[in-house]
Motif scaffolding. Structure first.
Motif, PDB file in Angstrom:
ATOM      1  N   UNK A 131      14.755  -6.075 -35.560  1.00 26.29           N
ATOM      2  CA  UNK A 131      15.047  -6.228 -34.134  1.00 26.29           C
ATOM      3  C   UNK A 131      14.930  -4.897 -33.418  1.00 26.29           C
ATOM      4  N   UNK A 132      15.225  -3.814 -34.149  1.00 32.22           N
ATOM      5  CA  UNK A 132      15.078  -2.492 -33.558  1.00 32.22           C
ATOM      6  C   UNK A 132      13.613  -2.224 -33.215  1.00 32.22           C
ATOM      7  N   UNK A 133      12.752  -2.610 -34.126  1.00 35.26           N
ATOM      8  CA  UNK A 133      11.316  -2.444 -33.875  1.00 35.26           C
ATOM      9  C   UNK A 133      10.926  -3.147 -32.589  1.00 35.26           C
ATOM     10  N   UNK A 134      11.400  -4.370 -32.447  1.00 33.75           N
ATOM     11  CA  UNK A 134      11.051  -5.148 -31.259  1.00 33.75           C
ATOM     12  C   UNK A 134      11.631  -4.516 -30.000  1.00 33.75           C
ATOM     13  N   UNK A 135      12.891  -4.115 -30.086  1.00 35.61           N
ATOM     14  CA  UNK A 135      13.558  -3.534 -28.913  1.00 35.61           C
ATOM     15  C   UNK A 135      12.844  -2.274 -28.436  1.00 35.61           C
ATOM     16  N   UNK A 136      12.488  -1.432 -29.395  1.00 38.12           N
ATOM     17  CA  UNK A 136      11.856  -0.178 -29.006  1.00 38.12           C
ATOM     18  C   UNK A 136      10.491  -0.410 -28.380  1.00 38.12           C
ATOM     19  N   UNK A 137       9.779  -1.391 -28.867  1.00 41.62           N
ATOM     20  CA  UNK A 137       8.484  -1.664 -28.250  1.00 41.62           C
ATOM     21  C   UNK A 137       8.666  -2.244 -26.859  1.00 41.62           C
ATOM     22  N   UNK A 138       9.729  -3.012 -26.674  1.00 44.53           N
ATOM     23  CA  UNK A 138      10.009  -3.553 -25.347  1.00 44.53           C
ATOM     24  C   UNK A 138      10.383  -2.449 -24.365  1.00 44.53           C
ATOM     25  N   UNK A 139      11.215  -1.517 -24.828  1.00 49.39           N
ATOM     26  CA  UNK A 139      11.594  -0.393 -23.977  1.00 49.39           C
ATOM     27  C   UNK A 139      10.356   0.377 -23.544  1.00 49.39           C
ATOM     28  N   UNK A 140       9.483   0.593 -24.505  1.00 46.48           N
ATOM     29  CA  UNK A 140       8.271   1.332 -24.202  1.00 46.48           C
ATOM     30  C   UNK A 140       7.384   0.577 -23.218  1.00 46.48           C
ATOM     31  N   UNK A 141       7.283  -0.716 -23.428  1.00 43.37           N
ATOM     32  CA  UNK A 141       6.437  -1.527 -22.559  1.00 43.37           C
ATOM     33  C   UNK A 141       6.970  -1.531 -21.127  1.00 43.37           C
ATOM     34  N   UNK A 142       8.263  -1.803 -20.995  1.00 45.00           N
ATOM     35  CA  UNK A 142       8.857  -1.856 -19.650  1.00 45.00           C
ATOM     36  C   UNK A 142       8.823  -0.483 -19.002  1.00 45.00           C
TER      37      UNK A 142
END
Length: 318
Positions: A131-142
């Motif tokens: 989930x951390x992987x997903x969260x960090x990619x989301x932060x980067x995307x946004x």
DNA sequence: AAGACGAAAGTGGTTGA
DNA sequence: TCAACAACTTTCGTCTT
């Protein structure tokens, strides 16, 4: 999950979009300020915002010849909080080649397949890592959708890790947490984005972002000042095609409104919207209430209410 | 016809008993 | 936990430019 490849990508880092020095088209001054923290490019003399949401690309150093380039380039990608293992883990390449570029024999290929499989299991082992992987990619995307600087995205990633360490994720959506930490980080860095803007690039609504933000702010003990209206002025003004003189006037009005205590308890966005309206009108660069409402995300009614209050307190007749 | 204005009712969050 | 409350929104009819 994709495998992360490390490469020293130094060959085309010098394609900076902004060749300096730039001359201010408004006042001719050469004091152009690149504010990567705020993601803005503005004139230090008259305040004209030329670009916003500039992306900080390339290295932080400058090189003047190839020898310096070689000297200053450092090997590998920087350790980063936006990669779940901080970019420090080893991965096994998917190509069936050895270090000399020769193809690996078919017997060994099966071996490497198993190696890769375990390698991945070790790196992204449990659900919290995933989930951390997903969260960090989301932060980067946004973050990049909003044109936020690298340092803010890093800060948000760090904050997310802290939240994760405290076990604050349980029962909450990853998307919500990611958006909330990004919002919090923007405010920490003094480059506030509105909840509307965050919700715009997120998959969750404004309400949920606000709720989650208050939650993590309380749990992590973030002591954040209320959003200062002044921080919002340059961005809104440049979206409305208003130049430095209007910005300066807007900030002046905000300051006076503050002194006269008309701004206590009022939402910062509404105050900015009304002040911009007044400033633009006074300086003969009138914008309609609707135009300002669209850019700032408050309604025309709110602009009217604020601007009446401010105009009355400051004795401004329009 | 577009923009500005203002009244009235509704929403979501905070506060204080 | 609940009601009062302030800020803000939505909606809509009316006035002004």
């Amino acid at each position: 999950m994709e495998e992360v490849e490390h490469s020293t990508n130094n060959n085309n880092n010098n394609n900076c979009r902004y060749d300096e020095p730039v001359e201010c088209p408004e006042c001719g001054s050469h004091s152009i300020v690149h504010d990567y923290e705020k993601g803005e490019l503005y004139c230090g003399s008259c305040g004209l915002v030329m670009e916003e949401e500039i992306v900080d690309q390339g290295p932080e150093w400058r090189a003047f010849d190839s020898e310096q380039t070689m000297k200053r380039a450092r090997t590998g990608a920087p350790a980063s909080y936006t990669i779940h293992d901080k970019g420090l883990s080893t991965t096994i390449d998917w190509r069936n080649k050895d270090t000399y570029g020769k193809t690996i024999s078919s017997g060994d290929q099966a071996k490497f397949y198993r190696l890769r499989k375990w390698q991945k299991r070790i790196n992204v082992s449990d659900s919290s890592e995933r989930s951390l992987v997903f969260a960090l990619s989301e932060i980067d995307r946004m973050g990049s959708a909003l044109g936020l600087s690298r340092s803010i995205r890093e800060g948000a990633a760090l904050l997310y890790r802290q939240a994760a360490d405290k076990g604050l994720i349980r029962g909450r959506s990853i998307e919500g947490l990611s958006t909330a930490v990004l919002y919090a980080t923007c405010r920490q860095y003094g480059v506030p984005r509105t909840l509307d803007e965050l919700a715009g690039v997120s998959r969750i609504g404004k309400k949920e972002v606000g709720r989650t933000y208050r939650f993590i702010s309380r749990e992590l003990g973030l002591k954040l000042q209320p959003v200062s209206p002044v921080d919002l002025v340059p961005r809104f003004c440049s979206k409305l095609d208003l130049t430095g003189d209007v910005q300066a006037k807007t900030i002046e009005i905000l300051g006076e409104a503050e002194e006269k205590d008309v701004s206590v308890g009022k939402g910062p966005v509404g105050l900015v919207a009304a002040s911009i309206y007044i400033a633009a009108t006074l300086l003969g660069r009138r914008r309609t209430q609707k135009e300002i409402a669209d850019v700032t995300g408050v309604t025309e009614v709110t602009i009217r209410n604020r601007y009446k209050e401010i105009a009355e307190a400051l004795d401004i007749g329009i």
